[in-house]
Write a protein that holds these residues in place. Structure first.
Motif, PDB file in Angstrom:
ATOM      1  N   CYS A 278      -6.274  -1.979   0.406  1.00 20.29           N
ATOM      2  CA  CYS A 278      -5.372  -2.296   1.745  1.00 20.29           C
ATOM      3  C   CYS A 278      -6.364  -2.630   2.802  1.00 20.29           C
ATOM      4  O   CYS A 278      -7.248  -1.933   3.070  1.00 20.29           O
ATOM      5  CB  CYS A 278      -4.450  -1.144   2.038  1.00 20.29           C
TER       6      CYS A 278
ATOM      7  N   CYS B 261      -5.916   0.542   5.797  1.00 19.24           N
ATOM      8  CA  CYS B 261      -6.396   1.818   5.450  1.00 19.24           C
ATOM      9  C   CYS B 261      -7.236   1.855   4.162  1.00 19.24           C
ATOM     10  O   CYS B 261      -8.031   2.836   4.081  1.00 19.24           O
ATOM     11  CB  CYS B 261      -5.028   2.751   5.194  1.00 19.24           C
TER      12      CYS B 261
ATOM     13  N   ALA C  58      -0.037   4.361   0.742  1.00 17.79           N
ATOM     14  CA  ALA C  58      -0.171   4.999   1.837  1.00 17.79           C
ATOM     15  C   ALA C  58       0.315   4.488   3.318  1.00 17.79           C
ATOM     16  O   ALA C  58       0.673   5.508   3.900  1.00 17.79           O
ATOM     17  CB  ALA C  58      -1.853   5.104   2.065  1.00 17.79           C
ATOM     18  N   CYS C  59       0.173   3.312   3.517  1.00 18.10           N
ATOM     19  CA  CYS C  59       0.661   2.971   4.919  1.00 18.10           C
ATOM     20  C   CYS C  59       1.711   1.855   4.652  1.00 18.10           C
ATOM     21  O   CYS C  59       2.073   1.306   5.912  1.00 18.10           O
ATOM     22  CB  CYS C  59      -0.530   2.479   5.626  1.00 18.10           C
TER      23      CYS C  59
ATOM     24  N   CYS D  64       0.806  -1.188   0.104  1.00 18.27           N
ATOM     25  CA  CYS D  64      -0.119  -0.214   0.100  1.00 18.27           C
ATOM     26  C   CYS D  64       0.799   1.349   0.053  1.00 18.27           C
ATOM     27  O   CYS D  64       1.661   1.248   0.844  1.00 18.27           O
ATOM     28  CB  CYS D  64      -0.906   0.187   1.351  1.00 18.27           C
TER      29      CYS D  64
HETATM   30 ZN   LIG Z   1      -2.793   1.157   3.509  1.00 20.05          ZN
END
Ligand SMILES: [Zn+2]
Length: 439
Positions: free
Chosen positions: A350, A353, A338-339, A336
């Motif tokens: 994901c 998140c 983002a995270c 992912c």
């Molecule tokens: Zn994520």
């Protein structure tokens, strides 16, 4: 204002073209319009003269300083000899559907400061590191765009001759003597970085090149950012390249030497580590002519201790080597953006998140033996590519491993490793931080 040089030129072109001076003046205006005002009258006349085959004033050689005038006296068009104060980041632009490049170089002749604006092909001088801070420039036919503030431009008639401080010849040295190194910008090592210094120059070897990303500024402009990891023997540091400076990441290879001019340090988000930023006021280039860096291995050896695999303990970062005795696994994992959580095979988003933007992470796990111990070693992303000796993964990993198995087994890998205990097996394993060699 009369300009005898210009009139002479116009008369010569008129004679060559069998017409009168006034029609040539009209052509000069048209030429200026064609170049969007980037040419002075004389510059345009010189281009016309070239086209008409009129013998131009004899081209002086690279060392001839006789025509050089002080910056303060430059009007219209001039030969000047100056020193580079700083080089701003090149910029790309689009005008009438055509793409172009422009770069601003701050210069001085010791008495007067000015901007030198380089266009298009001349920007190569900056992007390929030909022009550095404190270099001397002999500029022939610089076009004076404005006098308050003083701005010179390069045109098709301009010739920029770069002289490194140790390349000044006897003919140019009387001129150079008057232009002191004007900048108090320090040259720093990674271990010396502080975030209160407005700008510094620094050298480093590329250890990792991360992918370039696009983003949108608050005012709606599109921006780009690329990240590198560099080392100089005193430490490692991330380099954040903004906008046009990010282009360099596409050309940089692991092990390349680079120079950053006018970078500044900032603490990374959620970390005490410094990052070097290179924004519009700075620039960066590969393969500087002179640099204080050792080879990649020397740079790393200055920073990490050598250890056999058997004496590595949890948390150690060390240099070691091992013969590849087996390949455990090789896969491309979705992460992912983002995270950074691993996205399960087949999952659309994901788990943690809900993010749907994923990146591919290449993971290769092998068994290394240095005669003291068998240790499982993981190689991620660029380290994995270096291990496999591939640049892009264009086929599935099973195929890559099948093709590379014979190549890998028995190879000696040297690198910087980080030791950690596997939570499931309790065994000590290593992760490759930097690959030094695969032989
Ligand atoms: Zn994520």
């Amino acid at each position: 204002m009369t300009n005898p040089g210009l009139d002479e030129l116009i008369n010569a072109i008129a004679k060559a073209k069998n017409t009168d001076a006034d029609s040539i003046r009209k052509l000069v205006k048209e030429k200026q319009a064609e170049f969007s005002g980037l040419l002075t009258e004389k510059g345009a006349a010189q281009l016309l003269a070239q086209e008409a085959g009129v013998e131009a004033a004899s081209d002086s050689n690279d060392e001839d300083a006789s025509a050089v005038i002080p910056l303060a006296d430059a009007l219209d068009q001039a030969d000047v000899f100056v020193r580079v104060v700083s080089v701003f980041a090149p910029k790309g632009f689009e005008r009438n559907g055509r793409k172009g490049r422009v770069c601003n170089v701050q210069i001085t002749d010791g008495k007067t400061k000015a901007s030198l604006v380089l266009w298009n092909r001349d920007v190569d001088l900056v992007e390929y590191g030909k022009i550095e801070r404190n270099d001397f420039l002999l500029i022939r036919n610089a076009q004076v765009k404005s006098t308050e503030p003083l701005e010179l431009q390069s045109s098709m008639l301009t010739k920029v001759i770069v002289k490194k401080p140790d390349e000044i010849t006897t003919e140019l040295s009387p001129l150079a003597a008057g232009i002191l190194p004007n900048t108090a910008v320090p040259v720093r090592k990674i271990s010396e970085l502080i975030d209160t210094e407005p700008e510094f120059d620094i050298y480093g070897r590329v250890l990792r090149v991360d992918e370039e990303k696009e983003f949108v500024y608050k005012d709606g402009r599109k921006g780009r950012v690329a990240k590198l990891l560099i080392a100089d023997g005193t430490g490692t540091c991330r380099v954040i390249l903004w906008d046009k400076n990010a282009d360099l990441a596409q050309r940089a290879k692991v092990g390349d030497a680079l120079k950053i001019e006018a970078g500044y340090a900032k603490k990374a988000l959620n970390s005490d580590a410094f990052e070097i930023n290179v924004g519009w006021k700075g620039h960066v280039f590969l393969h500087p002519k002179k640099h204080p860096l050792g080879e990649k291995e020397d740079v790393l050896s200055a920073m990490y201790k050598e250890k056999p695999l058997s004496s590595a303990a949890e948390g150690d970062e060390f240099i070691s080597w091992g013969t590849i005795t087996g390949i455990d696994s090789a896969a491309v994992v979705k992460k992912c953006r983002a995270c950074n959580t691993t996205i399960k095979a087949g999952a659309k988003a994901c788990e943690k998140c809900g993010g749907t933007n994923a990146r591919d992470l290449l993971v290769v796990s092998v068994v290394l033996n240095d005669g003291t111990k068998d240790v499982r070693a993981a190689f991620f992303d660029s380290q994995a590519k270096e291990l496999l000796d591939v640049h892009e993964i264009t086929v599935d990993m099973d195929t890559v491993v099948r093709l590379k198995r014979e190549y890998l087994i028995g190879k000696k890998v040297r690198g910087v490793f980080a030791a950690r205990t596997n939570a499931f097996s309790g065994n000590l394993e290593v992760t490759a931080r930097h690959v030094i060699s695969v032989k």
